[in-house]
Design an enzyme around this catalytic site. Structure first.
Site, mmCIF file in Angstrom:
data_model
loop_
_atom_site.group_PDB
_atom_site.id
_atom_site.type_symbol
_atom_site.label_atom_id
_atom_site.label_comp_id
_atom_site.label_asym_id
_atom_site.label_seq_id
_atom_site.Cartn_x
_atom_site.Cartn_y
_atom_site.Cartn_z
ATOM 1 N N GLY A 95 1.893 2.104 10.187
ATOM 2 C CA GLY A 95 0.479 1.768 10.127
ATOM 3 C C GLY A 95 0.164 0.675 9.121
ATOM 4 N N ARG A 98 -1.410 -2.042 4.018
ATOM 5 C CA ARG A 98 -2.129 -2.956 3.115
ATOM 6 C C ARG A 98 -2.942 -3.966 3.917
ATOM 7 N NH1 ARG A 98 1.616 -7.714 0.785
ATOM 8 N NH2 ARG A 98 3.037 -8.025 2.531
ATOM 9 N N ASP A 130 1.085 -0.144 -3.237
ATOM 10 C CA ASP A 130 -0.172 -0.515 -3.887
ATOM 11 C C ASP A 130 -1.143 -1.213 -2.940
ATOM 12 O OD1 ASP A 130 0.802 -3.119 -3.634
ATOM 13 O OD2 ASP A 130 1.212 -3.378 -5.769
ATOM 14 N N ARG A 181 -5.826 -13.058 8.397
ATOM 15 C CA ARG A 181 -4.953 -13.494 9.495
ATOM 16 C C ARG A 181 -5.707 -13.409 10.821
ATOM 17 N NH1 ARG A 181 0.543 -10.535 9.539
ATOM 18 N NH2 ARG A 181 -0.718 -8.729 10.099
ATOM 19 N N ASP A 258 7.713 -3.031 14.675
ATOM 20 C CA ASP A 258 6.336 -3.162 14.193
ATOM 21 C C ASP A 258 5.973 -4.618 13.927
ATOM 22 O OD1 ASP A 258 8.333 -2.318 12.107
ATOM 23 O OD2 ASP A 258 6.773 -3.055 10.765
ATOM 24 N N ASP A 268 3.961 -11.878 10.969
ATOM 25 C CA ASP A 268 4.570 -11.354 9.740
ATOM 26 C C ASP A 268 5.693 -12.251 9.230
ATOM 27 O OD1 ASP A 268 2.945 -9.204 9.152
ATOM 28 O OD2 ASP A 268 4.037 -7.833 10.452
#
Length: 503
Positions: A95, A98, A130, A181, A258, A268
């Site tokens: 999922g 971030r 984080d 993005r 993913d 990515d």
């Protein structure tokens, strides 16, 4: 506390179909507050293409917008659910750890596009991370997205990058930043695997219908099962996508499921890079210790990922499990031929070979291409420079080509190539040379230049990044002002060069 925006946000032309039609496929969530948002990059061309009302906003308001501190009333930020096969091992829950999808628009060409934050803070999918982004990694996303776009390769793109005023810690401290993005969608192979692994057939059916209607509406029929139509379409798109990567020497670096979009866009840009010396076994990623995602492996991995999509879709292909497997295998077995045809077309264009011909001509062209690549590999010749050197050779200058490939075999190969393309020895053709130059980039994001530009940006100097970004947006034209950026990286740099995912 965030600084106060100067201007109220006007209405945004959002039409959020994912949230509206698939409300239980994501978790509503909000970006984290940031102490000092500042805009460092805005893609004005892309903003205009998306018909976003940014021209009336001052810089402070844009910074607040692109760090999620002030969102349009029409925004509906969510963290999407998906799974993923990471280096071959299945992670059933990944999922958006971030990232947040915050809206969809229909651009001026009628294409639906997602806007997504990356680095906007932890979500329920963060798994202890984080949720933040580092400036260098976010600018790298912008750089490689624009490079692929300029090369004509389907890709996600960066609309904006804004710093947060925070530090994020990886192996070192980095300035924090958030990327916005733009993508045709953020549906992935892993999205289907998530619901298939949970046995949620009804959700899988809804997802399949949504993906097919959004990305391949021309394939919606009353006869073919939607899942089969989707699988066939995704296979075709990725055969062409990976062929285009291979033709320019692009190495994605982490082709987990993913990171494989249903739309067929590149996404990515973590441990990605372009080949310089040609070695099919090249791996740049610091975490790819066994070469799973090496340059030469990318077509095979694309097929492997498609097999994982096929597995997820099996219950929807046919009620009979044996028939479902048969249908899936037919699609998967066609992938090598689809890829080979797309790759051959791309390589023929790069070498100036006419795309027609009978089976004998095709076999001859394959051998010609293979022997050319063998010469490059034998001499570790620069992949990009070698193809451009062929253009110079066609115009009567053979010095750069022979400097790259000092081998008697080159002369024999050139004789075969000239005969095939109709060039007479000793009779240069500027028209043919121009055709080759339009098919082969002069400039790619050279790894040493990229590293220097991102390091400078993190140290507070954006000028090298901005210059490199401007240069790679016109990759086929030789521009003496950018000669230093077109120069291959030094052997000393490449000997120790490794990339990371930036998380």
């Amino acid at each position: 506390m965030p600084s106060t925006p100067h201007v109220a946000l006007p209405p945004f032309p959002f039409d959020n179909t994912f949230v509206r039609e698939l409300p239980d496929f994501a978790i509503p969530w909000q970006p984290d507050p940031v102490p000092d948002p500042k805009l460092v990059y805005l893609n004005h061309e892309l903003a205009a293409e998306l018909d976003l009302p940014l021209a009336m906003l001052d810089e402070a308001t844009c910074a607040a917008l692109f760090t999620g501190q002030q969102l349009p009333a029409e925004a509906e930020p969510v963290a999407q659910a998906y799974a993923g096969h990471q280096f071959g091992g299945f992670a059933p829950v990944l999922g958006d750890g971030r990232a947040l999808l915050w809206g969809e628009v229909v651009d001026r060409y009628g294409n639906r596009r997602d806007l997504m934050f990356k680095g906007s803070g932890p979500t329920p999918f963060s798994r202890g991370g984080d949720g933040k982004g580092a400036l260098g990694a976010m600018l790298k996303e912008a750089l490689y997205g624009e490079a692929l776009h300029a090369l004509g390769i389907p890709t996600t793109r960066a609309l904006a990058v804004a710093t947060t005023g925070e530090w994020v810690v990886r192996t070192h401290r980095h300035p924090g930043a958030i990327l916005t993005r733009v993508a045709a969608s953020h549906l992935r192979v892993g999205t289907f695997a998530f619901f298939a692994a949970r046995g949620e057939r009804e959700k899988l059916e809804r997802l399949t219908r949504y993906a097919l209607a959004r990305h391949y509406p021309e394939r919606v029929t009353d006869t073919a099962p939607p899942a089969l139509a989707l699988l066939e379409a995704v296979a075709e798109q990725h055969a062409h996508l990976v062929a285009q990567w291979m033709a320019v020497g692009f190495i994605h670096g982490v082709m987990n499921t993913d990171n494989m979009t249903i739309s067929g866009e590149s996404i990515d840009f973590g441990p990605c890079a372009f080949l310089e010396p040609f070695d099919p076994q090249t791996v740049f990623s610091s975490i790819d210790r066994f070469g799973r995602y090496a340059y030469r492996e990318q077509p095979r991995i694309a097929q492997w990922n498609l097999a994982r999509l096929a597995e997820a879709l099996l219950p929807l292909l046919d009620p009979d499990p044996h028939t479902a497997v048969t249908l899936a295998n037919r699609v998967l077995e066609r992938f090598p031929a689809l890829y080979e045809a797309a790759w051959l077309a791309a390589m023929r264009r790069k070498l100036g070979l006419t795309p027609d011909g009978d089976a004998r001509t095709i076999a001859h062209d394959r051998a010609l291409i293979s022997d050319w690549l063998d010469l490059l590999a034998t001499h570790a010749a620069d992949f990009t420079a070698a193809f451009r050197a062929l253009a110079r050779y066609s115009a009567g200058d053979d010095a750069s080509l022979r400097a790259l490939i000092p081998d008697s075999e080159l002369s024999r190969w050139l004789e075969r190539w000239q005969h095939r393309v109709g060039l007479m020895p000793g009779q240069p053709s500027s028209t043919f040379a121009d055709r080759l130059a339009q098919a082969n980039p002069w400039l790619i994001p050279r790894n040493e230049a990229v590293t220097a530009a991102l390091s400078a940006a993190e140290a507070g100097d954006l000028a090298p990044f901005e210059r490199l970004l401007g240069a790679i947006q016109d990759p086929f034209r030789e521009n003496p002002a950018y000669a230093d950026l077109a120069r291959p990286s030094s052997p000393e740099f490449l000997a120790q060069f490794r990339t990371t995912c930036g998380t």
